[in-house]
Design an enzyme around this catalytic site. Sequence first.
Site, mmCIF file in Angstrom:
data_model
loop_
_atom_site.group_PDB
_atom_site.id
_atom_site.type_symbol
_atom_site.label_atom_id
_atom_site.label_comp_id
_atom_site.label_asym_id
_atom_site.label_seq_id
_atom_site.Cartn_x
_atom_site.Cartn_y
_atom_site.Cartn_z
ATOM 1 N N HIS A 108 0.958 -1.381 0.123
ATOM 2 C CA HIS A 108 0.073 0.092 0.093
ATOM 3 C C HIS A 108 0.958 1.340 -0.040
ATOM 4 O O HIS A 108 0.448 2.293 0.463
ATOM 5 C CB HIS A 108 -1.065 0.093 1.155
ATOM 6 C CG HIS A 108 -2.133 -0.979 1.221
ATOM 7 N ND1 HIS A 108 -2.518 -1.418 -0.163
ATOM 8 C CD2 HIS A 108 -2.559 -1.646 2.149
ATOM 9 C CE1 HIS A 108 -3.329 -2.412 0.113
ATOM 10 N NE2 HIS A 108 -3.857 -2.430 1.610
ATOM 11 N N HIS A 182 -9.531 2.346 -0.047
ATOM 12 C CA HIS A 182 -9.869 1.102 0.747
ATOM 13 C C HIS A 182 -11.178 1.332 1.601
ATOM 14 O O HIS A 182 -11.393 0.708 2.554
ATOM 15 C CB HIS A 182 -8.556 0.741 1.662
ATOM 16 C CG HIS A 182 -8.434 -0.609 1.912
ATOM 17 N ND1 HIS A 182 -9.190 -1.343 2.716
ATOM 18 C CD2 HIS A 182 -7.517 -1.285 1.747
ATOM 19 C CE1 HIS A 182 -8.841 -2.377 2.733
ATOM 20 N NE2 HIS A 182 -7.629 -2.632 2.151
ATOM 21 N N GLU A 317 -11.754 -2.185 -4.417
ATOM 22 C CA GLU A 317 -10.379 -1.247 -4.439
ATOM 23 C C GLU A 317 -10.145 -1.299 -6.133
ATOM 24 O O GLU A 317 -9.540 -2.306 -6.655
ATOM 25 C CB GLU A 317 -9.357 -1.925 -3.633
ATOM 26 C CG GLU A 317 -9.711 -1.941 -2.280
ATOM 27 C CD GLU A 317 -8.572 -2.783 -1.487
ATOM 28 O OE1 GLU A 317 -7.312 -2.529 -1.748
ATOM 29 O OE2 GLU A 317 -8.760 -3.925 -0.652
#
Length: 353
Positions: A108, A182, A317
Amino acid sequence: MIFIEVIKKRFGHFEGETVWQWTMINDHGMKISVLNYGAIITSIETKDKFGEYANISLGFSDMDDYLAYSPYFGATLGPVAGRITKGQFSLDGEEYQLTQNEGANHRHGGKLNFSKKLWNVSVEKELDQIVLTFEYTWADGENGYPGNINAHMTYTLNNKNEWIIDYTAHTDKPTIYNPSNHIYFNLSGKAGSTILPHQLWVNSEKFLPIDKEMLPIGEIRSVENTIFDLRAGREMMEIIKNQDELLQIAGKGLDHTFILKHENGKPDAVLFDPQSGRRLEMETEADSVLVYTSNSMAGDFEINGKTVPKYAGITLETQGLVDAINHPGFGNIVLRPEKPFKSKTAFRFAVES
């Protein structure tokens, strides 16, 4: 009568700076609340088939909870969302090592990724929509990424009950870029409940198998004759109960990338809760959507006084394929000075009786 408006208030503090929350409200009473910290969506309030409003996303009401826990509720991910094998990649003959924040891998954007930054925010209120603009400059070398990256996003709430995310970015040297949001949805609007009664439809013929580190194995596989075939829709309970090895690897649920077909006139994905009647349609310019069913929720924190259970929410996502920089045929996530990044995702909210 409700008129479109935006309300700003203090939410907390981060590293000596004020964290603000903006609440956008459209003419139908739909509300979206968002922070300058991480460009985090703290809540999305929509009505059900009985006309009752409730928050249908997972989020906290206190800044301390965002600092204490890291489920990425409603957060912007990047510069690259998802995992990168060993945090390594090659670009234009150069080898790069990113920070490793999940075992040996990069996830991420690294430990202090977009979700942990204070973004500059501006607000534009129009006749039928509100636009929040977020800007952040990612420094050359931060977490190992080459290039100064000028990241820019807008969140729009309009009177069609749409939440639209527009991503753009520029860089001064070649780098990689693949952001996402997210957001966890639970269309029931009930804290402490699960998404197991929800139904999910995804317009996808192919998905990415993963290994025990949740990384793509490099194969693109057909969904045909598998539990991953969501073209006709499936109840989440049916998926969770299935014994497919790839579901077991992911913690008895989905944590998988679906390559989107993108057919005109069709949404890329639909999520529906028959109990509340709430329906969510997603349409994106991104190549894929990663669907995650909260398989690893530990249940050690609360929302509105209710313990958050496993399967508390589901993410959609939208992004380029996970670890694309390390797999031929996964598409291009390279950002270059001469070609800015652009991508749009729209979430549309409705009710069925």
